[in-house]
Design a protein around this motif. Structure first.
Motif, PDB file in Angstrom:
ATOM      1  N   ASN A  18      -7.835   1.023  -5.089  1.00 41.09           N
ATOM      2  CA  ASN A  18      -7.753   2.294  -4.380  1.00 41.09           C
ATOM      3  C   ASN A  18      -9.179   2.633  -3.956  1.00 41.09           C
ATOM      4  OD1 ASN A  18      -7.856   5.207  -3.847  1.00 41.09           O
ATOM      5  ND2 ASN A  18      -5.751   5.248  -4.571  1.00 41.09           N
TER       6      ASN A  18
ATOM      7  N   LEU B 242       1.863   7.338  -8.614  1.00 37.01           N
ATOM      8  CA  LEU B 242       1.162   6.587  -7.572  1.00 37.01           C
ATOM      9  C   LEU B 242       0.573   7.555  -6.561  1.00 37.01           C
ATOM     10  CD1 LEU B 242       3.780   3.728  -7.026  1.00 37.01           C
ATOM     11  CD2 LEU B 242       1.596   3.564  -8.246  1.00 37.01           C
ATOM     12  N   GLN B 243      -0.646   7.273  -6.152  1.00 37.87           N
ATOM     13  CA  GLN B 243      -1.349   8.135  -5.215  1.00 37.87           C
ATOM     14  C   GLN B 243      -1.379   7.489  -3.828  1.00 37.87           C
ATOM     15  OE1 GLN B 243      -2.618  11.143  -6.102  1.00 37.87           O
ATOM     16  NE2 GLN B 243      -2.055  10.920  -8.260  1.00 37.87           N
TER      17      GLN B 243
ATOM     18  N   LYS C 268       0.852  -1.187   0.000  1.00 35.81           N
ATOM     19  CA  LYS C 268       0.000   0.000   0.000  1.00 35.81           C
ATOM     20  C   LYS C 268       0.886   1.235   0.000  1.00 35.81           C
ATOM     21  CE  LYS C 268      -3.623   2.464   2.536  1.00 35.81           C
ATOM     22  NZ  LYS C 268      -4.458   2.527   3.756  1.00 35.81           N
TER      23      LYS C 268
ATOM     24  N   SER D 121     -10.477   5.136  -2.612  1.00 30.84           N
ATOM     25  CA  SER D 121     -10.926   6.499  -2.870  1.00 30.84           C
ATOM     26  C   SER D 121     -11.175   6.783  -4.347  1.00 30.84           C
ATOM     27  CB  SER D 121      -9.893   7.507  -2.331  1.00 30.84           C
ATOM     28  OG  SER D 121      -9.710   7.349  -0.942  1.00 30.84           O
ATOM     29  N   ASP D 122     -10.595   5.955  -5.217  1.00 31.58           N
ATOM     30  CA  ASP D 122     -10.729   6.195  -6.660  1.00 31.58           C
ATOM     31  C   ASP D 122     -10.628   4.857  -7.384  1.00 31.58           C
ATOM     32  OD1 ASP D 122     -10.765   7.072  -9.243  1.00 31.58           O
ATOM     33  OD2 ASP D 122      -8.990   8.351  -9.090  1.00 31.58           O
TER      34      ASP D 122
ATOM     35  N   GLY E 229      -2.798   5.722  -0.888  1.00 28.26           N
ATOM     36  CA  GLY E 229      -3.925   4.795  -0.828  1.00 28.26           C
ATOM     37  C   GLY E 229      -3.964   3.777  -1.951  1.00 28.26           C
ATOM     38  N   ASP E 230      -3.098   3.917  -2.962  1.00 29.46           N
ATOM     39  CA  ASP E 230      -3.015   2.889  -4.000  1.00 29.46           C
ATOM     40  C   ASP E 230      -2.513   1.584  -3.391  1.00 29.46           C
ATOM     41  OD1 ASP E 230      -3.870   4.463  -6.100  1.00 29.46           O
ATOM     42  OD2 ASP E 230      -1.858   4.891  -6.865  1.00 29.46           O
ATOM     43  N   PHE E 231      -3.162   0.480  -3.755  1.00 32.42           N
ATOM     44  CA  PHE E 231      -2.652  -0.850  -3.434  1.00 32.42           C
ATOM     45  C   PHE E 231      -2.016  -1.394  -4.710  1.00 32.42           C
ATOM     46  CE2 PHE E 231      -5.775  -0.162  -0.179  1.00 32.42           C
ATOM     47  CZ  PHE E 231      -5.296  -0.826   0.937  1.00 32.42           C
TER      48      PHE E 231
ATOM     49  N   ARG F  34      -8.645   4.026 -10.697  1.00 25.17           N
ATOM     50  CA  ARG F  34      -7.200   3.797 -10.752  1.00 25.17           C
ATOM     51  C   ARG F  34      -6.855   2.316 -10.840  1.00 25.17           C
ATOM     52  NH1 ARG F  34      -3.792   7.394 -10.304  1.00 25.17           N
ATOM     53  NH2 ARG F  34      -2.176   6.063  -9.361  1.00 25.17           N
TER      54      ARG F  34
ATOM     55  N   ILE G  28      -1.696  -1.500 -10.224  1.00 24.77           N
ATOM     56  CA  ILE G  28      -2.536  -0.991  -9.136  1.00 24.77           C
ATOM     57  C   ILE G  28      -3.798  -1.847  -9.103  1.00 24.77           C
ATOM     58  CG2 ILE G  28      -3.881   0.962  -8.260  1.00 24.77           C
ATOM     59  CD1 ILE G  28      -1.927   2.803  -9.777  1.00 24.77           C
TER      60      ILE G  28
END
Length: 262
Positions: free
Chosen positions: A251, A74-75, A64, A253-254, A77-79, A257, A248
């Motif tokens: 995520n 990469l943001q 993560k 939140s999004d 919260g990206d897994f 992604r 990815i």
């Protein structure tokens, strides 16, 4: 927490229970007798733990993203999934390479054990391989005396704090990726550590110039003014490599992604 070590211990314990029962104890139990609870649980968990151990150690491992140092690629919260065999097969826990497959290339996004604290995993981009002379001066990246191919694109909007950063597309070999920097951030490195092979680096008001030693790599975050990377703590040795990030998979939140890696 050393999760690979914990997983290895669980595998050994459950495997030992399964083997002792299969070879010795099962023959001594009366026909139709119920397995003791510790045998039942140990034998049930063993194949599951074995599968997780093999996949995580030799195929792919999930991570993560905890910080914004690799924005915009990469943001937070990206897994992501990390390929564990791209750079060679390594023994679990001790991370010793036993089969060499390929070497990290400029432009790769790589997960590695943080040199100052190997219990912590970091993710950055490879910008310098062994023997390279990497210069980051006045926010311009040069490798072996040649400027990295760069073009300006639209500014990047940080939606969480509502401000813009300058955004660029860089090209390393066949790999294109985006980077950002902030005009008002200084170019110099204010607090570089005393790391191995620090004599290979020259710090000045414009940034840093380093020659990458054999068996080591120079790493930088794509969020250039908000990343503590090789400019601050030095080179990543080969034995610290974990794997190559490539996907990815979630995520919260999004959801758009998922599957991206740009």
């Amino acid at each position: 927490m050393n999760f690979p070590l914990i997983l290895a211990i669980l595998l050994l314990v459950s495997g030992a229970i399964w083997m002792v029962d299969a070879v010795f104890l099962r023959k001594r139990r009366p026909a139709g007798a119920k397995d003791p609870w510790w045998v039942e649980y140990g034998a049930s968990f063993f194949p599951v733990i074995l599968l997780v151990f093999v996949l995580r150690s030799f195929v792919a491992e999930p991570f993560k993203i905890p910080s914004g140092s690799m924005i915009p690629t990469l943001q937070i919260g990206d897994f992501i999934l990390v390929n564990k065999y791209t750079y060679g097969i390594r023994l679990p826990v001790i991370n010793k390479k036993i089969i060499d497959i390929s070497q990290p290339q400029r432009g790769d996004v790589m997960v590695f054990r943080y040199p100052e604290d190997p219990s912590v995993d970091y993710i950055k981009r490879v910008v310098g391989v062994p023997g390279d002379r990497v210069a980051y001066q006045n926010k311009k990246l040069t490798v072996n005396g040649k400027p990295v191919e760069t073009r300006k694109v639209e500014d990047y909007l940080h939606t969480e704090r509502l401000y813009y950063s300058k955004q660029f597309v860089e090209k390393a070999g066949d790999v294109e990726y985006r980077t950002i920097n902030d005009e008002d951030a200084p170019s110099f490195i204010p607090d570089a550590a005393q790391f191995p092979f620090r004599e290979n680096c020259l710090y000045n008001n414009s940034g840093v110039v380093c020659t990458v030693p054999e068996g080591h790599y120079f790493m930088m975050g794509d969020n250039r003014d908000n990343s503590r990377d090789s400019r601050y703590w030095g080179f990543v040795p080969d034995e610290n490599i974990v794997g190559k990030a490539f996907f990815i998979w979630l995520n919260f939140s999004d959801l758009k992604r998922i599957g991206s890696f740009n």
